[in-house]
Scaffold this motif. Sequence first.
Motif, mmCIF file in Angstrom:
data_model
loop_
_atom_site.group_PDB
_atom_site.id
_atom_site.type_symbol
_atom_site.label_atom_id
_atom_site.label_comp_id
_atom_site.label_asym_id
_atom_site.label_seq_id
_atom_site.Cartn_x
_atom_site.Cartn_y
_atom_site.Cartn_z
ATOM 1 N N PHE A 60 119.177 15.313 39.343
ATOM 2 C CA PHE A 60 119.128 15.111 41.129
ATOM 3 C C PHE A 60 118.374 15.768 41.530
ATOM 4 N N VAL A 61 117.499 17.178 41.100
ATOM 5 C CA VAL A 61 117.360 17.985 41.632
ATOM 6 C C VAL A 61 116.140 17.972 41.435
ATOM 7 N N TRP A 62 115.400 17.234 40.642
ATOM 8 C CA TRP A 62 113.743 16.774 40.422
ATOM 9 C C TRP A 62 113.178 15.861 41.739
ATOM 10 N N GLU A 63 114.626 15.179 42.393
ATOM 11 C CA GLU A 63 114.564 13.908 43.181
ATOM 12 C C GLU A 63 114.413 14.904 44.317
ATOM 13 N N GLU A 64 115.363 16.012 44.525
ATOM 14 C CA GLU A 64 115.134 16.572 45.817
ATOM 15 C C GLU A 64 113.950 17.384 46.019
ATOM 16 N N TYR A 65 113.165 17.955 44.693
ATOM 17 C CA TYR A 65 111.944 18.178 44.775
ATOM 18 C C TYR A 65 110.747 17.489 44.784
ATOM 19 N N ARG A 66 111.080 16.198 44.177
ATOM 20 C CA ARG A 66 110.280 15.117 44.997
ATOM 21 C C ARG A 66 110.343 15.017 46.436
ATOM 22 N N GLN A 67 111.392 14.607 47.047
ATOM 23 C CA GLN A 67 111.276 14.587 48.365
ATOM 24 C C GLN A 67 110.519 15.934 49.471
ATOM 25 N N ASP A 68 110.859 16.957 48.575
ATOM 26 C CA ASP A 68 110.398 18.730 49.301
ATOM 27 C C ASP A 68 108.751 17.943 49.368
ATOM 28 N N GLN A 69 108.629 17.880 48.317
ATOM 29 C CA GLN A 69 106.148 17.605 48.432
ATOM 30 C C GLN A 69 106.319 16.878 49.317
ATOM 31 N N GLU A 70 107.155 15.671 49.178
ATOM 32 C CA GLU A 70 107.115 14.654 49.624
ATOM 33 C C GLU A 70 106.715 14.541 52.227
ATOM 34 N N ILE A 71 107.920 15.800 52.076
ATOM 35 C CA ILE A 71 107.968 16.334 53.375
ATOM 36 C C ILE A 71 106.635 17.606 53.713
ATOM 37 N N ASN A 72 106.407 18.505 52.452
ATOM 38 C CA ASN A 72 105.121 19.019 52.163
ATOM 39 C C ASN A 72 103.627 18.058 52.179
ATOM 40 N N ASP A 73 103.708 17.151 52.440
ATOM 41 C CA ASP A 73 102.597 16.326 52.186
ATOM 42 C C ASP A 73 102.171 15.707 53.075
ATOM 43 N N ARG A 74 103.334 15.241 53.942
ATOM 44 C CA ARG A 74 103.361 14.066 55.349
ATOM 45 C C ARG A 74 102.944 15.391 56.493
ATOM 46 N N GLY A 75 103.534 16.754 56.499
ATOM 47 C CA GLY A 75 103.199 18.043 56.574
ATOM 48 C C GLY A 75 104.049 17.712 59.104
ATOM 49 N N ILE A 76 103.937 18.330 60.283
ATOM 50 C CA ILE A 76 103.773 17.983 61.030
ATOM 51 C C ILE A 76 103.008 18.448 61.933
ATOM 52 N N GLY A 77 102.958 16.916 63.155
ATOM 53 C CA GLY A 77 101.780 16.802 63.871
ATOM 54 C C GLY A 77 101.514 18.747 64.675
ATOM 55 N N VAL A 78 100.850 18.869 65.256
ATOM 56 C CA VAL A 78 100.321 20.184 66.232
ATOM 57 C C VAL A 78 99.754 19.459 67.223
ATOM 58 N N ASP A 79 99.569 20.165 68.652
ATOM 59 C CA ASP A 79 98.979 19.824 69.454
ATOM 60 C C ASP A 79 98.264 21.033 69.726
ATOM 61 N N MET A 80 96.823 21.222 69.442
ATOM 62 C CA MET A 80 95.985 22.003 68.829
ATOM 63 C C MET A 80 95.113 22.123 70.759
ATOM 64 N N GLU A 81 95.311 21.741 70.962
ATOM 65 C CA GLU A 81 94.749 22.221 72.441
ATOM 66 C C GLU A 81 95.790 23.057 73.353
ATOM 67 N N MET A 82 97.385 22.329 72.574
ATOM 68 C CA MET A 82 97.559 23.907 73.003
ATOM 69 C C MET A 82 98.515 25.092 72.772
ATOM 70 N N VAL A 83 97.870 24.666 71.455
ATOM 71 C CA VAL A 83 97.698 25.613 70.867
ATOM 72 C C VAL A 83 96.561 26.829 70.862
ATOM 73 N N THR A 84 95.537 26.019 71.364
ATOM 74 C CA THR A 84 94.506 27.212 71.514
ATOM 75 C C THR A 84 94.399 28.283 73.013
ATOM 76 N N GLN A 85 94.853 27.232 73.688
ATOM 77 C CA GLN A 85 95.517 27.684 75.003
ATOM 78 C C GLN A 85 96.028 28.699 75.293
ATOM 79 N N ALA A 86 97.196 28.113 74.251
ATOM 80 C CA ALA A 86 98.149 29.897 74.387
ATOM 81 C C ALA A 86 97.784 30.959 73.892
ATOM 82 N N ILE A 87 96.926 30.646 72.499
ATOM 83 C CA ILE A 87 96.133 32.165 71.790
ATOM 84 C C ILE A 87 95.439 32.525 72.759
ATOM 85 N N ALA A 88 94.293 31.924 73.788
ATOM 86 C CA ALA A 88 93.567 32.778 75.117
ATOM 87 C C ALA A 88 94.429 33.018 76.091
ATOM 88 N N MET A 89 95.503 32.971 76.152
ATOM 89 C CA MET A 89 96.711 33.262 77.036
ATOM 90 C C MET A 89 96.812 34.463 76.908
#
Length: 490
Positions: free
Chosen positions: A189-218
Amino acid sequence: MKSIGVDLETFSSVDLSKCGVYRYASSPDFEILLFGFSVDGGDVQVVDLACGEEIPADIVEALSDDSVIKWSYNNNFERVCLSNYFGTWFEPGSWRCTMVWAAYLGLPRSLEDVGAVLGLEKQKLSEGKELIRYFCVPCKPTKANGGRTRNLPEHDREKWERFKAYNLRDVEAEMQIQQRLAKFPVPEFVWEEYRQDQEINDRGIGVDMEMVTQAIAMDGRSKSELSAAMQELTELENPNSVQQMKQWLSENGIETDSLDKKAVAGLLKKVPEPLKTVLTLRQQLAKSSVKKYQAMENAVCADSRAHGMFAFYGANRTGRFSGRIIQLQNLYKNTMPDLAQARELVRCGDFEALEILYDSVPEVLSELIRTAFVPQDGRKFIVADFSAIEARVIAWIAGERWRIKVFEGGGDIYCASASQMFHVPVEKHGVNGHLRQKGKQAELACIAEGQPVLTDKGLIPIEAVTREHRLWDGENWVSHEGVVFRGNVR
């Protein structure tokens, strides 16, 4: 063939520690230099890819064969690197991580440290770090090296042979760890949790790069203006310097040992103008949460997603996930009522309007960090957290009924613990609310096998000790607050 042990040595101009393996391995100049492997625990072989050798066809086939288990230490690195190298994504179902195995048993996550703890016969070679710096990252061009920006095998053959030996030894060390831990297998069951963890990391999370770029400049513009204002008020050469600022405050009648967030907040309650304005400016300049925008820019891949943000069993004593790179588990909370308006101003780069409408640009940028993450079309994010999960589970395991009753009644366990410790009522944001933090420190210390420490002020939790800056006076450790530690605390 039932299993393969794998270890890679790689090159990329992307900083692995800042950007993570997904960005690192997707760099155009990414390259696998050495491929060390062992089949079914047999002799280790090293394929010198940098010098033209090729991975055997049966091994390449086995990498995508789900019936063959692929082992490595920090398996996510090998799987992601090999996926990018071959141009085909290897799903995590048949990949296993020796580091997770070690962490599950409470051992260190470092291969070198695990080898030392287990007393392995063939431990990780200590010279590896120097060899990795030489071959795996760009080098500074100099006259001595002919202006090159990378060291290749032909630039130092003797070092290259040592590097191959280092790669081979890593595979041997990983195999020995598996042999030592064989009697203590990781549950499925721990290896299954690890597999899910890897799927989560592979999928990632969307980032609004236009906002990020402007925030860094500001943020850059805001810091420049705040620094200029501080310089004008203090006439210091570098108002960001802690030493110079302490000296300036001292000359203006204020002595302080620290300028951290807590110390500055305390000073603001008692200092007159213009000191209050200077410290407020310093407080805004010290906003560290806006650094997450830079972390997003570092980590985001070509698909506008940040991958690999979680480490499975990162907190190996409790088995909790821990955050990496952006630290998604520690994001600034939203409290602004007009969040959408502020976000739009930042996204379109309207710095002047932001300054007019809000008291602090850094504070606004901190509030907007969560909004830089965007779900896919037609979907939404659900933000949730376990409440005092470790304290709840441990109370149940230990059969501490009084603690369980606190949870059942919706009480605050930190307040309850502080109340037990100090024999007074403690309410969050209420009577004796300042003692709640002491209750929390005691909770966390006991969970992490901490022990009370004897001081001249009585017994205090060791967690409180470790969070303080301590000085050695020749006989005892002494905190800046003057507490003398009687125990052997370091």
